[in-house]
Design an enzyme around this catalytic site. Structure first.
Site: not given
Ligand code: ZN
Length: 253
Positions: A11, A25, A78, A143
């Site tokens: 992102h 995030e 992420h 993640e």
């Molecule tokens: Zn993400």
């Protein structure tokens, strides 16, 4: 060995990714990605980033950056979210398919993060994610816990350095295994430290005495080594030179 790794902080800019009570995030991703990238650089990896500040690029553009860099690996950072606070916990690493060195690397990273205290949710196939599908090199997407889980956030913040080291360790371990699979090489280890400054000091001292040491980061330690040698007798000869110069040593493979 000079591996090249593209680090992709997920992102950025107008795209916050997931968010939870003001926490974005994109910020967690960038901080962790930069910390891991620094450790990889310190260990001789050629690191490039898809972003080093708060800018937006599409996932397709990010994948193309990896391809244009001619990288050996693409690693995207992420954090997970369910949208329901505290509903889920733990780390998982996503891959296009659960096979080959990328899956091995994903598994190693998860296991290292488990040691830091995260629940290990395993390796998950996500063949439709653009950064996994459109990259030409082995690619993984980590993640690191759920941003809408306060326990995961607490761990992320309190153990940030250990988390960065765990991810770097998972990556480096995978590369070491790959590199050593064919012929065992003998290396002379002169020291191993948790504190990088200590390892730097030893490296400088060795250089001052005419040796050519290098540093690797492995299992949480900065190791100062010399070699590698295909013949054990050559490693022993180096060990004797080091001992005569006053350094404690042992031989490792
Ligand atoms: Zn993400």
């Amino acid at each position: 060995m000079a591996y090249k790794i593209v680090i992709d902080p997920g992102h950025g800019g107008s795209d916050w990714g997931a968010s939870y009570e003001g926490r974005k995030e994109k910020d967690d991703n960038l901080n962790l990605a930069l910390a891991v990238g620094q450790i990889l650089s310190d260990n001789g990896i050629d690191v490039e980033y898809t972003r080093t500040d708060d800018v937006y690029n599409t996932p397709f553009e990010k994948a193309m950056m990896g391809n244009n860099a001619g990288a050996d690996f693409f690693i995207s950072f992420h954090r997970n979210a369910t949208g329901i606070p505290m509903a889920s916990t733990g780390v998982e690493t996503l891959v296009f398919s659960d096979s080959g060195i990328k899956a091995e690397m994903a598994r190693n990273i998860n296991e290292e993060l488990e040691k830091v205290g995260f629940v290990n949710r395993g390796v998950v196939e996500r063949p439709n994610l653009v950064v996994l599908k459109r990259t030409k090199m082995p690619a993984i997407l980590i993640e690191t816990g759920f941003i809408d889980n306060e326990e995961d956030n607490k761990l992320f913040d309190q153990e940030f350095d250990r988390i960065a080291e765990a991810i770097a360790d998972g990556i480096l371990t995978t590369l070491d295994l790959g590199g050593l699979a064919e012929t065992p090489l003998y290396k002379v280890q002169v020291g191993a430290y948790e504190d990088k400054a200590e390892a730097d000091k030893l490296t400088d001292s060795l250089r001052g005495n005419g040796f050519e040491p290098y540093m690797i980061f492995q299992n949480g330690l900065y190791k100062v080594q010399i070699g590698a040698y295909e013949k054990l007798s050559n490693a022993v000869a180096m060990e004797n030179r080091l001992r005569n110069a006053g350094y404690p040593t042992f031989i490792t493979t």
